[in-house]
Design an enzyme around this catalytic site. Structure first.
Site, PDB file in Angstrom:
ATOM      1  N   ASP A 198       0.823  -1.203   0.000  1.00  0.00           N
ATOM      2  CA  ASP A 198       0.000   0.000   0.000  1.00  0.00           C
ATOM      3  C   ASP A 198       0.861   1.258   0.000  1.00  0.00           C
ATOM      4  O   ASP A 198       1.957   1.251  -0.561  1.00  0.00           O
ATOM      5  CB  ASP A 198      -0.934  -0.035   1.224  1.00  0.00           C
ATOM      6  N   HIS A 222      -4.039   5.970   3.056  1.00  0.00           N
ATOM      7  CA  HIS A 222      -4.715   4.753   2.620  1.00  0.00           C
ATOM      8  C   HIS A 222      -4.137   3.510   3.289  1.00  0.00           C
ATOM      9  O   HIS A 222      -4.872   2.649   3.802  1.00  0.00           O
ATOM     10  CB  HIS A 222      -4.601   4.654   1.098  1.00  0.00           C
ATOM     11  N   SER A 241     -11.291  -1.163  -1.073  1.00  0.00           N
ATOM     12  CA  SER A 241     -10.054  -1.046  -0.280  1.00  0.00           C
ATOM     13  C   SER A 241     -10.311  -1.338   1.178  1.00  0.00           C
ATOM     14  O   SER A 241      -9.451  -1.865   1.886  1.00  0.00           O
ATOM     15  CB  SER A 241      -9.476   0.367  -0.392  1.00  0.00           C
TER      16      SER A 241
END
Length: 484
Positions: free
Chosen positions: A229, A259, A422
């Site tokens: 990520d 994120h 996600s």
């Protein structure tokens, strides 16, 4: 005091240089061009034969040194930048192996389990490599996307440490005599994973931390989860020192997107995580500019190497890769590196992506039909497939992916709400980690683990256009009934 170990490769700290690749005239180059390949015509417009960045993956039987391969291509490694890189860590937190690579004229080599190199060249030169016995894949590099919905981010007020309620966990006994815990200040997605029926909201908002989550006391204890990520805010109090960065494609390791920290929090943080005792390893493959395909290959390759070393060490409990990035169309490089991962015994959870269309058109989820990775779609608090979520036969299971509260990168106590597949993917990653502790026989068997996870999922609860088809599955940890 920071407790994490920082290791990253300088091999690919910079982006590809747009260096002109001139087809060598050496006779050694014949192996790298097939006779029918077109050649640039002198004086012809370069617009008809443009340059692109490519990633080339070598076949398993191509074991020769890089210098010999490039010499055959017509390049000399003399004068090139030869580098030794430390990747992965051992039980003492020190570099676990070294790898030699080359950086010359914009060509970069990387990988130990899947040897590859990146190069900028004309389309005609790439066409000339087609069918080369030393290559199994040659494709244009493709930027990946984060699998969260743009505009859905809501940074929530940080909860002061004194008010976080670290003791709001009630211990109970389960029927099989294993100890289990009920958390009373959980986000809704955790409750949905541990109950049989749709959540009765009772006036609560999806972002309220007023739901109940039931989980085993072991909660993934000792399992290694590699978060592919944007990096992780390892100083966040919710990780309790269990999060470390071990790889970066860039010259930085901080999570400048948020994120990766959010996904890691859903996997393993104390209040927002599914498996609250796992070891989290950050694999930084993207930043605010996006994610490069070669970064994915290099990062997962480093994770495979560490996994292979860990397998023979005391206390090894299993390895999980959590990957909430993707793109369309499906990319061969994603397939190749994930195939290597599952062959090594790593378990993989990926995001189905957010285009409200057939998930079989997106990488890496499309490969869930070919290799035992778990492709995860998103559902909301009403058990309805999220309007943005991809769907179809390539989606293996759904998990909560709307208004998901988890850790964030703004400070050591920061939290945020995000939407996307996600957010659903790391929930399943955490479930895999939990099941690895419960089922040690599945430790190195991704195919059997996938069957096990899907076998525990709830059937006939996911709605689409207000219709329950019965074909979709909702991820579930198998606790009977609903939490009190």
């Amino acid at each position: 005091m920071k407790t994490f170990t920082l290791l990253y490769t300088t091999l690919i700290l910079t982006t590809l240089q747009s260096t002109v690749f001139t087809a060598p005239t050496s006779t050694k180059h014949k192996r790298w061009r097939h006779p029918g390949a077109k050649r640039p015509v002198a004086g012809h417009s370069t617009d008809d034969d443009p340059f692109h960045d490519y990633i080339a993956i070598l076949s398993d039987d191509e074991t020769r040194p890089w210098a010999e391969i490039f010499d055959e291509m017509g390049f000399s490694t003399k004068g090139s930048k030869k580098m030794t890189h430390s990747l992965g860590v051992n039980s003492n937190g020190k570099p676990s192996y070294n790898m030699t690579s080359y950086d010359m004229n914009g060509i970069k080599t990387f990988g130990k389990n899947l040897r590859a190199f990146t190069i900028n060249m004309r389309e005609s030169d790439a066409e000339g490599m087609d069918g080369n016995p030393s290559l199994v894949s040659l494709e244009k590099t493709q930027m990946r996307q984060w699998a969260f919905v743009p505009g859905s981010k809501k940074v929530l007020p940080s909860i002061p440490l004194a008010e976080q309620g670290f003791r709001d966990f009630g211990l109970r006994k389960r029927q099989d005599n294993l100890m289990w815990i009920q958390q009373g200040n959980a986000p809704w997605n955790l409750q949905r994973l541990s109950c049989e029926h749709k959540i009765d909201i009772k006036g609560r908002l999806p972002t309220d931390l007023k739901f109940n989550y039931r989980f085993d006391e072991t909660a993934g204890n000792g399992v290694d989860v590699y978060v592919v990520d944007s990096g992780i805010n390892v100083d966040h109090v919710e990780f309790q020192g269990r999060a470390r960065m071990m790889f970066s494609y860039f010259g930085k390791v901080n999570d400048d997107v948020g994120h990766g920290t959010h996904c890691a929090g859903t996997i393993a943080s104390l209040h927002y995580g599914v498996a609250k005792n796992v070891n989290i390893w950050g694999i930084k493959v993207g930043d605010s500019n996006g994610v490069n395909g070669e970064a994915i290959v290099a990062g997962i390759d480093a994770a495979i190497t560490r996994h292979n070393q860990r397998k023979s060490q005391p206390g090894f409990m299993g390895s999980v890769i959590s990957m909430s990035v993707g793109t369309a169309p499906p990319q061969q490089s994603d397939f190749m590196i994930l195939q290597k991962a599952v062959q090594a015994g790593m378990h993989v959870s990926v995001a189905a992506m957010n285009s409200a269309t057939d998930a079989c058109s997106f990488s890496p989820g499309a490969f869930s039909q070919q290799i035992p990775i778990i492709n995860v779609g998103a559902a909301d608090i009403d058990d309805t497939r999220a309007p943005f979520s991809n769907f179809g036969k390539c989606v293996d299971v759904y998990a909560p992916g709307v208004s998901i509260v988890s850790t964030f990168n703004n400070d050591a106590t920061g939290i945020a709400s995000l939407d996307g597949t996600s957010m659903a993917c790391p929930a399943v990653s955490g479930m895999i980690a939990d099941e690895l502790v419960r089922n040690p026989k599945l430790r190195l068997d991704p195919a059997a683990m996938k069957k096990h996870i899907l076998g525990k999922a709830l059937k006939g609860v996911i709605k689409s256009d207000n219709v329950i088809t019965g074909a979709e599955l909702m991820a579930n940890n198998g606790f009977p009934g609903d939490p009190k």
